[in-house]
Design a protein around this motif. Structure first.
Motif, PDB file in Angstrom:
ATOM      1  N   ASN A 263       0.835  -1.211   0.000  1.00 17.68           N
ATOM      2  CA  ASN A 263       0.000   0.000   0.000  1.00 17.68           C
ATOM      3  C   ASN A 263       0.866   1.256   0.000  1.00 17.68           C
ATOM      4  N   THR A 287      -8.756  -7.280   6.163  1.00 15.43           N
ATOM      5  CA  THR A 287      -7.834  -6.453   5.391  1.00 15.43           C
ATOM      6  C   THR A 287      -8.446  -6.163   4.019  1.00 15.43           C
ATOM      7  N   ASN A 288      -7.831  -5.262   3.296  1.00 16.21           N
ATOM      8  CA  ASN A 288      -8.264  -4.952   1.928  1.00 16.21           C
ATOM      9  C   ASN A 288      -7.045  -4.999   1.000  1.00 16.21           C
ATOM     10  N   PRO A 289      -6.951  -6.059   0.197  1.00 21.68           N
ATOM     11  CA  PRO A 289      -7.886  -7.176   0.027  1.00 21.68           C
ATOM     12  C   PRO A 289      -7.734  -8.217   1.148  1.00 21.68           C
ATOM     13  N   PHE A 290      -8.680  -9.158   1.216  1.00 19.26           N
ATOM     14  CA  PHE A 290      -8.565 -10.263   2.157  1.00 19.26           C
ATOM     15  C   PHE A 290      -7.306 -11.062   1.827  1.00 19.26           C
ATOM     16  N   GLN A 336      -8.685 -12.914  -1.846  1.00 21.49           N
ATOM     17  CA  GLN A 336      -8.435 -11.919  -2.881  1.00 21.49           C
ATOM     18  C   GLN A 336      -6.965 -11.616  -3.127  1.00 21.49           C
ATOM     19  N   SER A 337      -6.124 -11.759  -2.088  1.00 24.54           N
ATOM     20  CA  SER A 337      -4.738 -11.316  -2.223  1.00 24.54           C
ATOM     21  C   SER A 337      -3.884 -12.167  -3.153  1.00 24.54           C
TER      22      SER A 337
END
Length: 343
Positions: A263, A287-290, A336-337
């Motif tokens: 990030n 978190t973003n992404p998971f 997603q990660s």
């Protein structure tokens, strides 16, 4: 000044009867009348008497105490293993004494010594990242105390071991990352003297070799359990002219540090960088992404460690027979990660 603990002898003196009579009454012995039991229990309550279960258990031939030593209590993985251990021990009417080593070998040795002095019947331990000697654990066995190693184990010590299928699952995770379109994978490991982390690295290397991927030597880094160390090494790698496009870590805490770094560097996760970890900590789904992770079935790992104690598997050791490890199968959780959003 600390107040003296009330004993059955104090109750006996107050009622002018023998201590053995008080003991039988408090234990609901059939030879004592209900009226007498009621009178004695009432006096015990008045005097604030508390039953000394340790002393009673020792008189019966055992303490009904197990010691548990983990590196860190405040990580979900280890708190879940303790929960699994406690679940089995509660059913067996055993109590736990829980210690944490804080990943420090000296503190682990002190914890082992403390538990031995507390007359525990068994010690269940996941060793610290610094632990590279089994002398203190041999001392446990020399006191005829049952020893169970779980998750992180010292191979050279012949004891019960409860482990995950680390090599196999790391191989499968690496294969999943490659088949998802990532070809420059870095590996951030733990202390290689512990089989848990060595096997995860070996599984990674097996998949890399199978797919014939050229991985630079500096893409494989070890002894990075501390998130700040993972962050520092990952930053060095991501700032290279030809950086990795995926990270496999041996801990979700490492993965979280890499996500924070990505990030900061404005690197798109997962399109430009995949991240995959181990332990399936709670934060992986906020978190973003998971964060993709390996669910090590930590509570079941703890349950199996406790069940191994009650099965008295170390009898095999006394016979000179090799004790086969108990394997708890892990599960790959793809999130997603590690899944590209753009094709």
């Amino acid at each position: 000044m600390q107040k003296k603990r009330v004993t059955i002898y104090d109750i006996a003196r107050a009622l002018n009867v023998s201590a053995s009579y008080i003991s039988r009454a408090l234990n609901d012995h059939s030879t004592i009348s209900e009226k007498a039991k009621e009178k004695i229990k009432k006096k015990a309550a008045e005097l604030n008497y508390k039953h000394n279960s340790l002393a009673a258990n020792l008189r019966q031939g055992g303490s009904k105490l197990l010691g548990v030593i983990v590196p860190l209590i405040n990580q979900r993985f280890f708190s879940d293993t303790i929960s699994g251990i406690e679940e089995i021990c509660s059913d067996k009417n055993y109590s736990l004494l829980i210690c944490q080593s804080h990943e420090n070998f000296s503190k682990e040795v002190h914890a082992v010594d403390t538990l031995i002095k507390q007359n525990v019947e068994g010690i269940l331990i996941s060793v610290s990242s610094e632990t590279n000697s089994s002398d203190h654990l041999q001392n446990v066995l020399s006191h005829d105390i049952e020893l169970i190693q779980f998750d992180r184990c010292l191979d050279e010590l012949e004891s019960i071991k409860v482990e995950n299928n680390n090599l196999e699952i790391s191989y499968k995770v690496t294969k999943n990352i490659i088949e998802s379109g990532y070809d420059k994978i870095a590996f951030l490991g733990g202390p290689n003297h512990l089989s848990t982390f060595k096997n995860r690295k070996d599984g990674f290397l097996k998949a890399i070799k199978e797919f014939n991927l050229p991985i630079p030597f500096n893409f494989i880094q070890e002894d990075l359990l501390l998130p700040e160390n993972s962050y520092k090494v990952a930053r060095e790698l991501l700032l290279l002219k030809d950086p990795p496009n995926a990270f496999l870590t041996v801990s979700d805490h490492q993965s979280l540090a890499i996500l924070r770094l990505a990030n900061e560097l404005q690197i798109d996760v997962p399109n430009d960088l995949a991240i995959f970890g181990f332990a399936n900590e709670d934060f992986t789904t906020i978190t973003n992404p998971f964060l993709s992770s390996v669910d090590q079935k930590s509570k079941e790992l703890g349950r199996q460690a406790a069940l191994a104690f009650f099965a008295k598997t170390n009898i095999e050791r006394a016979k000179g027979e090799k004790i086969e490890p108990i394997i708890v199968e892990s599960e790959i959780i793809v999130r997603q990660s590690s899944t590209k959003l753009l094709v």
